[in-house]
Scaffold this motif. Sequence first.
Motif, PDB file in Angstrom:
ATOM      1  N   GLY A   1      41.655  76.135  54.244  1.00 28.51           N
ATOM      2  CA  GLY A   1      40.966  76.415  52.992  1.00 28.51           C
ATOM      3  C   GLY A   1      39.949  75.392  52.558  1.00 28.51           C
ATOM      4  O   GLY A   1      39.291  75.575  51.538  1.00 28.51           O
ATOM      5  N   MET A   2      39.772  74.280  53.294  1.00 30.74           N
ATOM      6  CA  MET A   2      38.771  73.279  52.921  1.00 30.74           C
ATOM      7  C   MET A   2      37.379  73.770  53.298  1.00 30.74           C
ATOM      8  O   MET A   2      37.213  74.556  54.240  1.00 30.74           O
ATOM      9  N   ASP A   3      36.361  73.270  52.580  1.00 27.57           N
ATOM     10  CA  ASP A   3      34.996  73.614  52.967  1.00 27.57           C
ATOM     11  C   ASP A   3      34.591  72.767  54.175  1.00 27.57           C
ATOM     12  O   ASP A   3      35.226  71.754  54.490  1.00 27.57           O
ATOM     13  N   PRO A   4      33.546  73.171  54.897  1.00 28.69           N
ATOM     14  CA  PRO A   4      33.187  72.488  56.144  1.00 28.69           C
ATOM     15  C   PRO A   4      32.937  70.988  55.999  1.00 28.69           C
ATOM     16  O   PRO A   4      33.408  70.197  56.818  1.00 28.69           O
ATOM     17  N   ASP A   5      32.170  70.576  54.975  1.00 32.73           N
ATOM     18  CA  ASP A   5      31.859  69.153  54.825  1.00 32.73           C
ATOM     19  C   ASP A   5      33.108  68.337  54.555  1.00 32.73           C
ATOM     20  O   ASP A   5      33.310  67.256  55.141  1.00 32.73           O
ATOM     21  N   GLU A   6      33.983  68.831  53.657  1.00 29.34           N
ATOM     22  CA  GLU A   6      35.216  68.119  53.344  1.00 29.34           C
ATOM     23  C   GLU A   6      36.143  68.069  54.556  1.00 29.34           C
ATOM     24  O   GLU A   6      36.799  67.053  54.819  1.00 29.34           O
ATOM     25  N   SER A   7      36.169  69.169  55.332  1.00 29.12           N
ATOM     26  CA  SER A   7      37.012  69.198  56.518  1.00 29.12           C
ATOM     27  C   SER A   7      36.560  68.168  57.537  1.00 29.12           C
ATOM     28  O   SER A   7      37.378  67.435  58.120  1.00 29.12           O
ATOM     29  N   LEU A   8      35.255  68.091  57.757  1.00 28.65           N
ATOM     30  CA  LEU A   8      34.722  67.131  58.726  1.00 28.65           C
ATOM     31  C   LEU A   8      34.978  65.701  58.285  1.00 28.65           C
ATOM     32  O   LEU A   8      35.360  64.832  59.088  1.00 28.65           O
ATOM     33  N   ASP A   9      34.793  65.444  57.002  1.00 30.87           N
ATOM     34  CA  ASP A   9      35.028  64.097  56.487  1.00 30.87           C
ATOM     35  C   ASP A   9      36.491  63.689  56.637  1.00 30.87           C
ATOM     36  O   ASP A   9      36.804  62.574  57.065  1.00 30.87           O
ATOM     37  N   ARG A  10      37.388  64.595  56.324  1.00 31.48           N
ATOM     38  CA  ARG A  10      38.812  64.268  56.459  1.00 31.48           C
ATOM     39  C   ARG A  10      39.184  64.054  57.921  1.00 31.48           C
ATOM     40  O   ARG A  10      39.941  63.136  58.250  1.00 31.48           O
ATOM     41  N   ALA A  11      38.653  64.909  58.819  1.00 35.87           N
ATOM     42  CA  ALA A  11      38.969  64.756  60.242  1.00 35.87           C
ATOM     43  C   ALA A  11      38.525  63.396  60.752  1.00 35.87           C
ATOM     44  O   ALA A  11      39.250  62.727  61.496  1.00 35.87           O
ATOM     45  N   ARG A  12      37.329  62.960  60.379  1.00 37.73           N
ATOM     46  CA  ARG A  12      36.839  61.654  60.837  1.00 37.73           C
ATOM     47  C   ARG A  12      37.696  60.523  60.294  1.00 37.73           C
ATOM     48  O   ARG A  12      37.975  59.538  60.992  1.00 37.73           O
ATOM     49  N   ARG A  13      38.120  60.642  59.042  1.00 37.72           N
ATOM     50  CA  ARG A  13      38.951  59.590  58.465  1.00 37.72           C
ATOM     51  C   ARG A  13      40.311  59.525  59.152  1.00 37.72           C
ATOM     52  O   ARG A  13      40.852  58.454  59.414  1.00 37.72           O
ATOM     53  N   VAL A  14      40.888  60.705  59.433  1.00 37.42           N
ATOM     54  CA  VAL A  14      42.199  60.737  60.090  1.00 37.42           C
ATOM     55  C   VAL A  14      42.108  60.155  61.497  1.00 37.42           C
ATOM     56  O   VAL A  14      42.934  59.333  61.915  1.00 37.42           O
ATOM     57  N   VAL A  15      41.083  60.582  62.253  1.00 41.00           N
ATOM     58  CA  VAL A  15      40.934  60.087  63.625  1.00 41.00           C
ATOM     59  C   VAL A  15      40.645  58.594  63.629  1.00 41.00           C
ATOM     60  O   VAL A  15      41.216  57.822  64.412  1.00 41.00           O
ATOM     61  N   GLY A  16      39.749  58.168  62.724  1.00 46.98           N
ATOM     62  CA  GLY A  16      39.425  56.743  62.664  1.00 46.98           C
ATOM     63  C   GLY A  16      40.628  55.894  62.318  1.00 46.98           C
ATOM     64  O   GLY A  16      40.874  54.838  62.925  1.00 46.98           O
ATOM     65  N   ALA A  17      41.417  56.353  61.357  1.00 43.04           N
ATOM     66  CA  ALA A  17      42.601  55.594  60.972  1.00 43.04           C
ATOM     67  C   ALA A  17      43.632  55.581  62.088  1.00 43.04           C
ATOM     68  O   ALA A  17      44.299  54.567  62.335  1.00 43.04           O
ATOM     69  N   ALA A  18      43.768  56.706  62.816  1.00 43.29           N
ATOM     70  CA  ALA A  18      44.741  56.766  63.904  1.00 43.29           C
ATOM     71  C   ALA A  18      44.361  55.828  65.034  1.00 43.29           C
ATOM     72  O   ALA A  18      45.205  55.148  65.624  1.00 43.29           O
ATOM     73  N   LYS A  19      43.066  55.778  65.364  1.00 42.29           N
ATOM     74  CA  LYS A  19      42.637  54.893  66.435  1.00 42.29           C
ATOM     75  C   LYS A  19      42.786  53.423  66.035  1.00 42.29           C
ATOM     76  O   LYS A  19      42.981  52.556  66.891  1.00 42.29           O
TER      77      LYS A  19
ATOM     78  N   THR B   1      48.157  60.491  53.160  1.00 39.64           N
ATOM     79  CA  THR B   1      47.480  61.290  52.136  1.00 39.64           C
ATOM     80  C   THR B   1      48.322  62.450  51.668  1.00 39.64           C
ATOM     81  O   THR B   1      47.936  63.177  50.779  1.00 39.64           O
ATOM     82  N   GLY B   2      49.499  62.642  52.278  1.00 37.93           N
ATOM     83  CA  GLY B   2      50.361  63.758  51.892  1.00 37.93           C
ATOM     84  C   GLY B   2      49.885  65.042  52.518  1.00 37.93           C
ATOM     85  O   GLY B   2      48.767  65.139  53.028  1.00 37.93           O
ATOM     86  N   PRO B   3      50.719  66.030  52.530  1.00 40.26           N
ATOM     87  CA  PRO B   3      50.359  67.298  53.161  1.00 40.26           C
ATOM     88  C   PRO B   3      49.254  67.997  52.397  1.00 40.26           C
ATOM     89  O   PRO B   3      49.180  67.938  51.172  1.00 40.26           O
ATOM     90  N   LEU B   4      48.408  68.611  53.158  1.00 40.68           N
ATOM     91  CA  LEU B   4      47.335  69.393  52.548  1.00 40.68           C
ATOM     92  C   LEU B   4      47.907  70.634  51.900  1.00 40.68           C
ATOM     93  O   LEU B   4      48.683  71.341  52.520  1.00 40.68           O
ATOM     94  N   ARG B   5      47.528  70.897  50.690  1.00 41.01           N
ATOM     95  CA  ARG B   5      48.048  72.071  49.985  1.00 41.01           C
ATOM     96  C   ARG B   5      46.966  73.126  49.885  1.00 41.01           C
ATOM     97  O   ARG B   5      45.821  72.830  49.547  1.00 41.01           O
ATOM     98  N   THR B   6      47.360  74.334  50.134  1.00 42.40           N
ATOM     99  CA  THR B   6      46.479  75.457  49.903  1.00 42.40           C
ATOM    100  C   THR B   6      46.487  75.775  48.411  1.00 42.40           C
ATOM    101  O   THR B   6      47.295  75.232  47.665  1.00 42.40           O
TER     102      THR B   6
END
Length: 368
Positions: A236-254, A261-266
Amino acid sequence: MHALGAPPSEPTPADRRRWTRYLVEERAEAHVYQQLAQRRDGEEREILLELAAAEGRHEAHWLELLGGEPARLPRPGLRTRMLGWMAGRFGSIFVLALAQSAEARSPYDAEVYATPAMRADEKVHFEVVRGLAARGRRRLSGSFRAAVFGANDGLVSNLALVLGIGATGVSSAFVLFSGLAGLLAGALSMGAGEFVSVRSQRELLEATRENGHGDASASDLDLDENELALVYRARGMDPDESLDRARRVVGAAKAGMAMHTGPLRTPVADGDDHEIVGSAWSAAISSFLLFGSGAIVPVLPWIFGLQGTPAILLALALVGIALLSTGATVGVLSGGPPLRRGLRQLGIGFGAAAVTYVLGLLFHVSAS
């Protein structure tokens, strides 16, 4: 004071009697909200206390016009007294539903001595009470739906069964056995069906609940080219927010850091969905017991030894009272007209019974 029109220069005795009635009604309604507030906590308690305070302001208005406390006060209306009695003992959604109906009928719309603020207050009170009642309806919707459906199905189906069997001319013992068999078979069927229905719906909701599989694999993903953003877009996230979150998650994991950040809620939380659907066991047990309690009513005349026309007439009377009661209850809880809902239930039930009774007459057999 601004009102619908210019009030008379000198109030009449009828005006003062009317103000006195308003005074006692406002006090009684404030008492209802205070009683309900004692059985609530958190936000609902605060809202109910605010409603009570607003009724107190209206009370002060009529006291001012009366010039002080009257020597004699009439009793509040029957509906308000009943609400007060129920609020002190139950504090249930049923009371809020009745209060909603009461707030919908404000006498101030045609009262020249009421202020515009008072008339507006009454309209707002109706919306507030309706909102509180809606919360309660959502909390009980799953089990209540099963209970009402089970009770009415038991009443109608077993009434149709015993009247149809009885019209064939078989013995009273056979009618009784048929009614008890219909009760047990129907109750088991209703309980099992409701259990499967609610459990299946909860499993469907469970299948839509997000998990951490995507985030858990984030450390192995490419920082710039990965599909993790698609996971968030699918939720349910918009494209820009989804991309930003994905980069933050991947960057933090690496970097070896966990994204707490807790589970994403619909838009509708999982817990809210499950609360609305209700418990499978609760729905099944409610269906079983309520179907059984409804289905036993048409059989009572034969259980107590009646037969023939007297048994049929008594069964119709008992089921008619029960159908009117359940229909009226649904009407009150849904904010609809109780009498109309009750008569609708009665018409449906008696219509089904009439069809099977006519069929029984067509297949009339010897009682021997």
